[in-house]
Each structure stands twice: as C-alpha cells, then as structure tokens.
Design an enzyme around this catalytic site. Structure first.
Site, short mmCIF file in Angstrom:
data_model
loop_
_atom_site.label_atom_id
_atom_site.label_comp_id
_atom_site.label_asym_id
_atom_site.label_seq_id
_atom_site.Cartn_x
_atom_site.Cartn_y
_atom_site.Cartn_z
N HIS A 25 1.18 5.08 -0.24
CA HIS A 25 2.04 4.52 -1.28
C HIS A 25 3.25 5.43 -1.49
O HIS A 25 4.40 4.97 -1.47
CB HIS A 25 1.23 4.37 -2.58
CG HIS A 25 1.98 3.79 -3.72
ND1 HIS A 25 2.96 4.48 -4.40
CD2 HIS A 25 1.90 2.58 -4.33
CE1 HIS A 25 3.46 3.72 -5.36
NE2 HIS A 25 2.82 2.55 -5.34
N GLY A 26 2.99 6.71 -1.70
CA GLY A 26 4.08 7.69 -1.78
C GLY A 26 4.52 8.04 -3.20
O GLY A 26 5.19 9.04 -3.41
N ASP A 27 4.16 7.19 -4.16
CA ASP A 27 4.51 7.49 -5.56
C ASP A 27 3.42 6.93 -6.47
O ASP A 27 3.69 6.22 -7.43
CB ASP A 27 5.88 6.89 -5.89
CG ASP A 27 6.47 7.45 -7.19
OD1 ASP A 27 5.98 8.50 -7.67
OD2 ASP A 27 7.40 6.84 -7.73
N LEU A 28 2.18 7.24 -6.11
CA LEU A 28 1.04 6.64 -6.80
C LEU A 28 0.74 7.39 -8.10
O LEU A 28 -0.09 8.28 -8.15
CB LEU A 28 -0.20 6.65 -5.90
CG LEU A 28 -1.35 5.77 -6.39
CD1 LEU A 28 -1.03 4.30 -6.22
CD2 LEU A 28 -2.66 6.11 -5.68
N HIS A 29 1.46 7.03 -9.16
CA HIS A 29 1.13 7.56 -10.48
C HIS A 29 0.75 6.39 -11.37
O HIS A 29 0.99 5.23 -11.04
CB HIS A 29 2.28 8.39 -11.04
CG HIS A 29 3.56 7.63 -11.23
ND1 HIS A 29 3.75 6.77 -12.27
CD2 HIS A 29 4.70 7.61 -10.50
CE1 HIS A 29 4.97 6.25 -12.18
NE2 HIS A 29 5.57 6.74 -11.11
#
Ligand SMILES: Nc1ncnc2c1ncn2[C@@H]1O[C@H](COP(=O)(O)OP(=O)(O)O)[C@@H](O)[C@H]1O
Ligand SMILES: [Mg+2]
Length: 309
Positions: A191-195
C-alpha cells in the site's frame, strides 16, 4: 460549479505554491467535466485529505466518490493498485482519468480506523488488512528496492548535516536495514501509506483501504508506516517501551510477518522521520513546541526500536 473546501485550498497552496494555485483554479472545472463524462450527480458534502478532493456522487443510483488529486508523481500509481486488488481489501475502482489524476471509486463510510479508541484493535485491523493486500505486484509499479540507494544517500546527508540529531548506533541500524532488507525486496504489492486514516469503515468487508501509493516491496515495510502514524497516540502511553513493542507484536501477528523484520522497518521509518521533521516539519506539527515534542518523540522511538526486545 463544485465548491472546493477552503482548508484544502490553503493546504495545497502552502505545500505547492504557484503550481497549487494554478491547479486549484482549474479544479472546479475538472470536477464538473468528469461528473458529466462519468454520468454522475453530486450527492453530499465535498471532503478531502491532504492531496485530493473527494466528491460524493451517485451514478445510476449507486453511491460512489470522485477523487481528484494534485498532479504529483506520488499519486500516479494509486489506480494501478486498486486494479490489482479488484476490491479485495480496498475500494473498487470504477473509472480512471490518469491525465487528470482522477478516479471514480466505490463509496464507503467516511469513518476511519483512526476514530477507534482501542489501540490494539486499530493495529490488528491494519495488520489483517496488510496481509490481505499483500498480493503479487503488477509490473510497472515502482519497486521499493530501487529506492534503497537514495534512502541510504539521504541518511548519509542527514547524519552529516544534522550531526547531533541521533546517536551513531541508531543511524547505523537504519543504514543496515536499508542494506540488508532494502536492496532485496520481493515483488509484493505494498500500500505504501497504510495508516489508520486511510482505512475506512465499510459493509462489504468491515474495513477497506483507500489512498494507496502503490509500490512493490517487503510487506513488512508498512508496519513502519503504521507505527509512525501512531506517534500521537503513543506519546500518551505510560510505558512507551511496552506500548511500542505491543504494536510490533500485534501487527506482526495479524499481518503474519516476521516481528524482527517489522521492528527493523519501523526503526528505519522512525529515523527517516526524525530527520525529516527537523528539515521540513510535519503536516500535524509545522513548528514550535508541537514540532519539538514530536521530533523528540521520534528520536526516542528510533532509539527504542534500535534495541532488540
Ligand atoms: N471511497 C471513499 N468513500 C468514502 N469516503 C472516502 C473515500 N475515499 C476517500 N474518502 C474520504 O476522503 C478522505 C480523504 O481521502 P484520501 O483518499 O485519503 O485522500 P488523500 O490522498 O488526500 O489523503 C478520507 O479520509 C475519507 O473521509
Ligand atoms: Mg489519505
């Protein structure tokens, strides 16, 4: 004409300057064109994140959202990731216009995982989703292993120009992670920005991911993204060491990943962020005491993650 939220406009100009201003002038027209082309009617308040406006719409009676992002290289591969997931663990992509950085997406709730009180549950949901999203990456997505050289160079520059920021052994551990894990990563979709703010409540599945960067690499990489994003929640922990290691335990278990690998990526992210904060500040803390507090917290986190438990 679709009205663009003032806060979104201010943030875009602050970050992108002239280019942001020019794009904002075109944005209402872009939105209206796409609504017409994709046969959509507006259906509710326009929302936004950091880089995109999100317009709730209906098409043939079905709820959807139109997302238009600022034309930035970081936003190019978002639709490719959605195509690869085909709705499994993420919202469905209905239409795309790559030239205008626009997508028509399945609409889910605007409630995010970040609203949950129970920290363990937040991390467990993110971990399970990380597992679900870890499928073979399509060709054409940026490979994280190709960024390893640039990461190492930047760490070298940071250490030289900000010499008192972090102890040597903390920096050395981050460099070792880049060399040992960063250079040989699998072709797994990340995903690369899984927050927690990018995980939305849904019906089809309890939670679905939005806003992927879409890259290929080590699925443990986003364990670090998640942990870093918990900083403001972790600041309040009575026993930080215990709280941080709890996040690693829960994430590694639910994501079915090697805990040591998650720890090392998390340490790398913390080191990168500690330097980044000093150079650029953060969206949640641009300057002053808030930025000082957050930077000092990231230093502490980086150091804490350097030790094996
Ligand atoms: N598919 C969707 N359904 C419902 N709301 C959405 C959807 N996608 C985004 N949103 C809303 O818009 C906000 C920003 O979306 P996001 O894709 O994270 O934008 P950004 O790239 O700017 O961070 C989300 O927090 C959510 O409230
Ligand atoms: Mg987002």
């Amino acid at each position: 004409m679709t009205a663009i939220p003032g806060e979104f406009a201010r943030g875009t100009i602050e970050r992108e300057g002239q280019a942001g201003q020019a794009w904002l002038a075109e944005l209402p027209g872009i939105v209206d064109d796409l609504l017409e082309r994709w046969a959509c009617v507006p259906d509710g308040e326009v929302t936004h994140g950091g880089v995109g406006v999100v317009v709730p719409v209906r098409r043939d009676g079905e709820p959807a959202v139109l997302k238009v992002s600022f034309p930035h290289p970081g936003n190019v591969h978002e639709p490719d990731a959605y195509v690869a997931w085909a709705g499994r663990g993420a919202v469905v992509l209905h239409e795309r216009d790559d030239e205008r950085f626009a997508m028509l997406l399945e609409r889910v709730s605007t409630s995010t995982l970040a609203e949950l009180e129970d920290g363990d549950e937040v991390v467990a949901v993110a971990g399970r989703l990380n597992r679900r999203l870890a499928i073979p990456a399509p060709p054409g997505l940026p490979r994280l292993r190709e960024q390893a050289g640039a990461w190492e160079e930047q760490l070298g520059r940071d250490a030289e120009e900000l010499p008192h920021a972090l102890p040597r052994r903390v920096l050395d551990a981050a460099v070792a992670t880049v060399r040992e894990l960063g250079r040989a990563q699998p072709d797994t979709l990340v995903h690369g920005d899984l927050h927690a703010g990018n995980i939305l409540r849904a019906d089809r599945e309890p939670w679905l991911a939005v806003d992927p960067k879409g890259c290929a690499g080590d699925p443990a990489y986003d364990g670090g993204t998640l942990l870093k994003s918990r900083a403001l929640a972790l600041v309040q922990a009575d026993d930080l060491h215990k709280a941080v290691h709890r996040v690693l335990d829960v994430f590694a278990e639910t994501a079915e990943l090697d805990r040591e690998r998650v720890r090392r990526w998390a340490q790398f992210h913390a080191v990168q962020s500690a330097y980044w904060g000093r150079r650029h500040g953060f969206r949640v803390a641009r300057g002053g005491t808030r930025l000082d507090l957050l930077t000092r917290f990231l230093d502490h986190l980086a150091e804490l993650l350097t030790e094996r438990p």
